[in-house]
Write a protein that holds these residues in place. Structure first.
Motif, PDB file in Angstrom:
ATOM      1  N   PRO A 280       5.117  -4.340   6.324  1.00  0.00           N
ATOM      2  CA  PRO A 280       5.862  -5.815   6.334  1.00  0.00           C
ATOM      3  C   PRO A 280       4.454  -6.868   6.268  1.00  0.00           C
ATOM      4  CG  PRO A 280       5.675  -4.745   8.664  1.00  0.00           C
ATOM      5  CD  PRO A 280       5.505  -3.668   7.530  1.00  0.00           C
ATOM      6  N   GLU A 281       3.332  -6.501   6.522  1.00  0.00           N
ATOM      7  CA  GLU A 281       2.215  -7.569   6.431  1.00  0.00           C
ATOM      8  C   GLU A 281       1.851  -7.952   5.142  1.00  0.00           C
ATOM      9  OE1 GLU A 281       1.810  -4.642   9.985  1.00  0.00           O
ATOM     10  OE2 GLU A 281       2.170  -4.499   7.699  1.00  0.00           O
ATOM     11  N   ILE A 282       2.371  -7.244   4.111  1.00  0.00           N
ATOM     12  CA  ILE A 282       2.095  -7.562   2.722  1.00  0.00           C
ATOM     13  C   ILE A 282       2.981  -8.725   2.335  1.00  0.00           C
ATOM     14  CG2 ILE A 282       2.173  -6.963   0.225  1.00  0.00           C
ATOM     15  CD1 ILE A 282       1.473  -4.081   1.338  1.00  0.00           C
ATOM     16  N   PRO A 357       0.715 -12.455   8.499  1.00  0.00           N
ATOM     17  CA  PRO A 357       0.363 -12.757   9.995  1.00  0.00           C
ATOM     18  C   PRO A 357      -1.197 -12.782  10.249  1.00  0.00           C
ATOM     19  CG  PRO A 357       1.918 -10.772   9.658  1.00  0.00           C
ATOM     20  CD  PRO A 357       1.536 -11.256   8.014  1.00  0.00           C
ATOM     21  N   GLY A 358      -1.635 -13.668  10.961  1.00  0.00           N
ATOM     22  CA  GLY A 358      -2.954 -13.963  11.279  1.00  0.00           C
ATOM     23  C   GLY A 358      -3.843 -14.773  10.138  1.00  0.00           C
TER      24      GLY A 358
END
Length: 360
Positions: A280-282, A357-358
């Motif tokens: 999901p980070e993509i 995220p981040g």
């Protein structure tokens, strides 16, 4: 014949490829000396990743130019080898006479080596499941090593898309027959499923349909599979380990074939959706499938999917003779995606408004 000796010398044809590259790397990890056969040793786009392997600096890995279309190209390379992993593809499967000629000259090189005792030949599940009549899947749904396509079907011809399957079966039989006649070496066949997993070099994203399909998914488009067949997968690393296991096994005999797949089956739509589920980070903007089939085929989608749902995939034989345990498809998809991003620099299509995220 006896298996190859531990830390012996193995030639790998097609070493720059997706499966070939992993076979080289994992052979080195097990302590073997490897002769990697590539078309052009001076093409950095295809060989730099091999030269970066630790075994190359020490000399345990050597690279050799070999154009498999040229008779005798493996004569010097195979001499002194204990085993051969013959993974390289011919340039076309439409000309079956050409396929036969290539098999014959490679066999002559094996025989002339005076040292090779085992060849593991890469075939395909296409030599197990590829039917000119899809309803043959319903009639014979168990996919195991003793299953062959219906070769009596008059539609099973190269010009009807059966050339690949036909060529692989010819190679299986040619190598087994030659080994039996020789008595000095044996030929074992590995029939891999749909290879999925991490690439080792950027060029490998285009060397096989499955990692290329995942690339196109990342970029925002993908096509429905032929005849709505689900993916029937093996992790490329497990496929390489299967080849090595067959080189090493004492439980195999000349002419035997082994299917290498995890027995996972998954629809192409679900593979695409898995990218966002697993990473999901993509922020992947999951596209809709493009169905290129004519309306008459689309109208039969439910029927064709029902036929494939009957397929009963088996892998107990290869697990028994090699001890291999196949990793889950989720791991293969995740690692394939991350390698496409990091190794090949693929830039995925991201959902509008997504913030990683981040991110600063």
């Amino acid at each position: 014949m006896a298996p190859i000796p531990k830390r012996g010398t193995v030639a790998v044809t097609g070493a720059a490829g997706f499966l070939g590259g992993w076979t080289v790397r994992l052979l080195l990890d097990r302590g073997y000396r490897v002769r990697a056969c590539v078309r052009d040793v001076d093409d950095p786009s295809r060989t730099a990743f091999l030269k970066a392997m630790p075994g190359y600096a020490s000399g345990r890995l050597t690279l050799h130019a070999a154009d498999l279309d040229r008779d005798g190209c493996y004569d010097e390379i195979f001499r002194g080898c204990h085993g051969v992993a013959h993974i390289a593809h011919v340039s076309t499967y439409e000309d079956q006479a050409y396929v036969a000629r290539v098999c014959d000259h490679i066999i002559r090189s094996v025989e002339a080596s005076g040292s090779v005792t085992r060849v593991v030949l890469t075939s395909s599940i296409a030599a197990v499941i590829s039917e000119a009549d899809i309803y043959e899947v319903a009639r014979r749904p168990v996919f195991y090593e003793d299953r062959y396509p219906d070769e009596s079907n008059p539609k099973r011809t190269p010009d009807r898309g059966q050339g690949y399957s036909m060529g692989k079966l010819h190679a299986e039989r040619a190598f087994a027959d030659a080994a039996e006649s020789s008595g000095r070496w044996d030929a074992i066949t590995c029939c891999p499923g749909d290879n999925v997993g991490p690439i080792l070099s950027a060029h490998q994203k285009d060397m096989g349909p499955w990692q290329h399909n995942i690339e196109t998914m990342l970029l925002g488009k993908y096509l429905q599979n032929g005849a709505y067949r689900p993916w029937m997968t093996v992790d490329v690393r497990d496929d390489a380990l299967a080849h090595i296991g067959l080189l090493e096994s004492t439980e195999v005999a000349n002419g035997e074939r082994f299917i290498a797949w995890s027995t996972d089956m998954r629809r192409v739509e679900d593979i695409c959706a898995d990218i966002d589920r697993l990473l999901p980070e993509i922020g992947h903007d999951t596209p809709e499938v493009t169905d290129p089939f004519p309306e008459r085929i689309q109208a039969r989608e439910a029927e064709l999917r029902a036929v494939w749902a009957l397929a009963d995939l088996r892998n107990d034989r290869i697990r028994a003779v090699t001890g291999i345990e196949f990793r889950p498809l989720d791991d293969s998809i995740r690692d394939c995606v991350e390698s496409l991003l990091s190794v090949a620099g693929v830039k995925p299509k991201v959902r509008e408004g997504f913030v990683r995220p981040g991110a600063v």
